[in-house]
Design an enzyme around this catalytic site. Structure first.
Site, mmCIF file in Angstrom:
data_model
loop_
_atom_site.group_PDB
_atom_site.id
_atom_site.type_symbol
_atom_site.label_atom_id
_atom_site.label_comp_id
_atom_site.label_asym_id
_atom_site.label_seq_id
_atom_site.Cartn_x
_atom_site.Cartn_y
_atom_site.Cartn_z
ATOM 1 N N SER A 89 0.872 -1.281 -0.189
ATOM 2 C CA SER A 89 -0.043 0.116 -0.032
ATOM 3 C C SER A 89 0.706 1.357 0.015
ATOM 4 C CB SER A 89 -1.046 0.088 1.038
ATOM 5 O OG SER A 89 -0.347 0.078 2.426
ATOM 6 N N HIS A 110 -5.434 -3.004 -2.921
ATOM 7 C CA HIS A 110 -5.091 -2.096 -4.002
ATOM 8 C C HIS A 110 -4.970 -2.751 -5.236
ATOM 9 C CE1 HIS A 110 -4.477 0.832 -0.835
ATOM 10 N NE2 HIS A 110 -4.042 0.137 -0.035
ATOM 11 N N LYS A 130 -12.018 0.976 -1.996
ATOM 12 C CA LYS A 130 -10.622 1.714 -2.833
ATOM 13 C C LYS A 130 -11.196 1.889 -4.298
ATOM 14 C CE LYS A 130 -7.579 0.708 0.622
ATOM 15 N NZ LYS A 130 -8.084 0.807 1.812
HETATM 16 C C1 PLP Z 1 -3.229 -3.181 2.154
HETATM 17 C C2 PLP Z 1 -4.547 -2.735 3.181
HETATM 18 N N1 PLP Z 1 -5.230 -3.662 3.666
HETATM 19 C C3 PLP Z 1 -6.240 -3.316 4.461
HETATM 20 C C4 PLP Z 1 -6.417 -1.902 4.560
HETATM 21 C C5 PLP Z 1 -7.642 -1.427 5.379
HETATM 22 O O1 PLP Z 1 -8.935 -1.318 4.635
HETATM 23 P P1 PLP Z 1 -9.995 -0.460 4.919
HETATM 24 O O2 PLP Z 1 -9.627 0.909 4.863
HETATM 25 O O3 PLP Z 1 -11.295 -0.878 4.203
HETATM 26 O O4 PLP Z 1 -10.116 -0.649 6.741
HETATM 27 C C6 PLP Z 1 -6.086 -0.955 3.565
HETATM 28 C C7 PLP Z 1 -6.024 0.487 3.619
HETATM 29 O O5 PLP Z 1 -6.561 1.183 4.510
HETATM 30 C C8 PLP Z 1 -4.805 -1.376 2.775
HETATM 31 O O6 PLP Z 1 -4.176 -0.533 2.286
#
Ligand code: PLP
Length: 391
Positions: A178, A206, A237
């Site tokens: 990320s 992502h 996203k």
């Molecule tokens: C790789 C990754 N996993 C999990 C999450 C968490 O997802 P959420 O924003 O839906 O809680 C994110 C981003 O926030 C992320 O970049």
């Protein structure tokens, strides 16, 4: 001596690590009002621009009219509505798995899935740059946590051979990292999981909607989607909605329904979010979705190549997440402030989100950016980078 909250906040400020909330007014489009002025948004994960797409809005409005605003309880009580099951069927078909299970966010999915799958006596092998929610889920599980160097398959193989086979063993990785925008070596990971008889979980927050010929994500892109035991993904996203899921075998999904505490003990997603997510999957599968992906890939290539040619280090990015390496926390915040003065909004990323000394601007492109936006951003980043002595 225990610090007061004020003293701790002052410490963050002194180290350049203090965080504050910026107010974004209006809808999440590529131009937003930030603290009262219009800026080009270059740090949103709304990669396909679906958060304001008419078909998602229409689906959400209709769902509110038909089903109301809230689900009223957790899924295992009375909050399991037709739309939850329809969306889970859609996700399973999309990802090519037997079943899928919704979670209320990516954070809740990772903490819930990992702490259900692994417990005392089990071992979790986790890439050092995995998302914080994977780390938190691993700590919550009380399993032994082995963090391997980023994408280092030689180290992972050694660590796998050094740990015994008692208990469950889970390898977990981001599909697209990320904060770096690079890809996990999924072919090698699938081979290792087969060789050592472990489970493999990929967080494709992502990659879903973006990567692969049909947007199925990093697994499709690298040709190994069927080798992944648990495909976790988010709906907030590229899909422009909210929530998350695990796509897996029927047995694993049944197990998570019974064991994942963030699923069991939380009110389920509301109808508008579910309907918007269903519409988002239709869009990803449409010609329009393919065109959006193609446009995003094209502008991303241009943006990254131009930054590299100007002398910036984009940290191995291979996706729409394009970091610009800076180093120190103060420098990255100064870089971000200079860009804001120029009408461009990019957040500086600092510890604990990334390791100390590796602060970066995290630029993200969306399919709604036009070429002239990209060119303007390249010029502004280059000018500010020169002033700061980064290039
Ligand atoms: C790789 C990754 N996993 C999990 C999450 C968490 O997802 P959420 O924003 O839906 O809680 C994110 C981003 O926030 C992320 O970049």
């Amino acid at each position: 001596m225990t610090l007061t909250f004020r003293e701790e906040l002052e410490g963050l400020r002194a180290g350049g690590l203090y965080r504050h909330l910026s107010l974004v007014e209006g809808a999440q489009t590529d131009r937003v009002m930030l603290d009262g002025r219009e800026v080009l948004l270059l740090c949103s994960n709304n990669y396909l621009g679906l958060a304001t797409h008419p078909s998602l809005k229409k689906a959400a409005i209709r769902a509110v009219e038909l089903y109301g605003t809230g689900s009223g309880s957790a899924r295992l009580v009375s909050g399991n509505m037709e739309l939850h099951e329809a969306l889970e069927r859609r996700i399973a078909t999309f990802k090519g798995t037997e079943a899928a299970l919704l979670f209320n966010s990516g954070y809740a999915a990772n903490t819930g899935i990992i702490s259900a799958i692994a417990g005392k006596g089990d071992v979790i092998f986790s890439d050092r740059l995995n998302h914080a929610s994977i780390l938190d889920g691993s700590l919550l599980s009380r399993a032994k946590l082995v963090r391997y160097p980023h994408n280092d398959m030689v180290a992972l193989r050694r660590l796998l051979s050094e740990t015994g086979t008692v208990g469950r063993r889970l390898i977990v990785t981001d599909g697209v990292f990320s904060m770096d925008g690079d890809l996990a070596p999924l072919r090698d990971l699938v081979a290792l999981k087969r060789e050592f008889g472990t489970l493999l979980m990929v967080d494709d927050a992502h990659g879903t909607g973006i990567l692969g010929a049909t947007g199925r994500g990093s697994g499709e892109h690298l040709g190994v989607i069927a080798g992944i035991d648990i495909q976790m993904g988010t709906l907030g996203k590229a899909l422009g909605s909210f929530g998350a899921y695990a796509a897996a075998s029927r047995e694993i999904v049944e197990f998570l329904i019974n064991r994942a505490r963030s699923f069991i003990f939380s009110t389920s997603l509301p109808p508008a979010v579910l309907a918007a997510s269903l519409a988002a999957f239709d869009l990803v599968d449409s010609d329009e979705g393919a065109e959006l992906r193609e446009k995003l890939a094209c502008t991303t290539r241009l943006f990254r190549n131009a930054l590299n040619a100007a002398g910036f280090d984009t940290m191995g990015s291979a996706t729409q997440i394009v970091p610009v390496y800076v180093g120190g926390a103060r420098d990255v915040m100064e870089f971000s402030r200079m860009l804001l003065d120029d009408g461009i909004f990019v957040q500086g990323i600092r510890p604990p989100t990334v390791p100390p000394g590796s602060c970066r601007l995290r630029c993200t492109l969306t399919a709604t950016h036009e070429m002239r936006d990209i060119e303007r951003a390249i010029a502004a980043i280059t000018a500010a980078g020169k002033k700061l002595g980064i290039i």
